[in-house]
Design a protein around this motif. Structure first.
Motif, PDB file in Angstrom:
ATOM      1  N   TYR A 265       0.806  -1.224   0.000  1.00 16.56           N
ATOM      2  CA  TYR A 265       0.000   0.000   0.000  1.00 16.56           C
ATOM      3  C   TYR A 265       0.840   1.275   0.000  1.00 16.56           C
ATOM      4  N   GLY A 266       2.157   1.129   0.138  1.00 14.76           N
ATOM      5  CA  GLY A 266       3.019   2.282   0.360  1.00 14.76           C
ATOM      6  C   GLY A 266       2.942   3.377  -0.680  1.00 14.76           C
ATOM      7  N   ASN A 267       2.732   3.024  -1.935  1.00 11.21           N
ATOM      8  CA  ASN A 267       2.686   4.025  -3.008  1.00 11.21           C
ATOM      9  C   ASN A 267       1.295   4.153  -3.622  1.00 11.21           C
ATOM     10  N   ARG A 268       0.282   3.691  -2.899  1.00  9.59           N
ATOM     11  CA  ARG A 268      -1.067   3.670  -3.472  1.00  9.59           C
ATOM     12  C   ARG A 268      -2.027   4.644  -2.782  1.00  9.59           C
ATOM     13  N   PHE A 269      -1.506   5.510  -1.925  1.00 10.83           N
ATOM     14  CA  PHE A 269      -2.371   6.480  -1.265  1.00 10.83           C
ATOM     15  C   PHE A 269      -1.707   7.860  -1.261  1.00 10.83           C
TER      16      PHE A 269
END
Length: 299
Positions: A265-269
């Motif tokens: 999720y690190g680069n998806r928000f």
């Protein structure tokens, strides 16, 4: 068609009139009364003044049992505990009254007015007298038969500060207004401050103030990370009374979040300041009215 929209906070009550087309016509702020009698009198004055509206939407700070119309727990307005808030307000006006948690309504308001369906999942964290949270999941407000998503009462330190809810280390004890001032006092050898003074000190480069916001960012990231891991939002919005200070903590919070969330999720928000400022709750109340009023009018 107009709706009366009321956002009850621990410090102030914000209210206004919003049309079915989501246009804000009037907006006011008054201090939140300190006892139930004065609170009801203030609500009576507001509802009487705007009795021409078609429905009333109310946001409250706490956990509510919708099926039994019962305030279960309002840690920052304990005189509301055990009250049938919806029924009490309905005594003052003939129109339908719809209620929901204040942070949930802030999330709904920001999503309805700003996002307009651009993302499927969004988190909204409110920082003020307390810390609250709301979630949009698959384009719908995440709620249930009782209030859902008490983000401020996730523990970031099981041996930490005592919270009004009875637990230790709740996010609210670190990232509310009193929480950040407590942090400053702890690291500055008991120097007292208020938010305005703390902000000035940080701008002047005071080491204790700068460190306070650094710790605030770490605390906030620790609380938000688990919410992201559970719901995988595309956006996380920061609102509430402390959100106007985002220049001191938002970028650092996002950096800390990248280290804490599940790797997938690190680069998806994106972590962003809310755009509706202190009006998100009243807009959310209008969105709630629009939906619920339509439902009650169906044959």
């Amino acid at each position: 068609m107009d709706f009366l929209c009321v956002d009850i906070g621990g410090t102030t009550i914000k209210y206004g009139v919003i049309s079915k087309d989501m246009l804000l016509k009037e907006f006011y702020t008054v201090p939140t009364p300190k006892n139930y009698k004065d609170f009801l009198e203030e609500i009576k004055n507001i509802t009487t003044r705007f009795s021409h509206t078609k429905a009333v939407g109310v946001g409250y700070p706490g956990a509510y049992d919708f099926e039994n119309d019962l305030m279960l727990y309002a840690p920052n307005l304990d005189f509301l505990n055990g009250r049938k808030l919806q029924a009490e307000i309905a005594k003052f006006i003939d129109n339908p009254v719809f209620i929901e948690n204040d942070a949930n309504l802030a999330a709904l308001g920001e999503y309805t007015i700003i996002e307009q369906g651009a993302v499927d999942n969004m988190l909204f964290i409110t920082l003020g007298t307390g810390v609250g949270g709301g979630a949009i999941v698959n384009r719908l407000l995440f709620t249930g038969s009782i209030t859902a998503f008490e983000a401020g009462h996730t523990s970031i330190d099981y041996n930490g500060r005592q919270c009004n809810c009875g637990r230790l280390g709740c996010l609210e004890t670190y990232c509310s207004e009193s929480g950040i001032l407590t942090t400053f006092e702890e690291i500055s050898q008991n120097r007292k401050s208020d938010i305005s003074n703390l902000t000035q000190l940080a701008e002047y480069g005071d080491k204790s103030a700068v460190k306070t916001f650094d710790l605030f960012s770490k605390h906030l990231a620790a609380g938000i990370a688990d919410c992201i891991n559970l719901l995988a939002p595309e956006k996380v919005k920061i609102g509430g009374g402390l959100s106007h200070l985002h220049r001191f903590f938002l970028d650092i919070t996002e950096q800390n979040l990248k280290k804490l969330v599940y790797p997938a999720y690190g680069n998806r928000f994106k972590l962003l300041p809310a755009e509706l400022d202190n009006k998100a709750g009243v807009y959310g109340a209008a969105a709630l009215c629009k939906q619920r009023y339509r439902d009650v009018q169906k044959p």
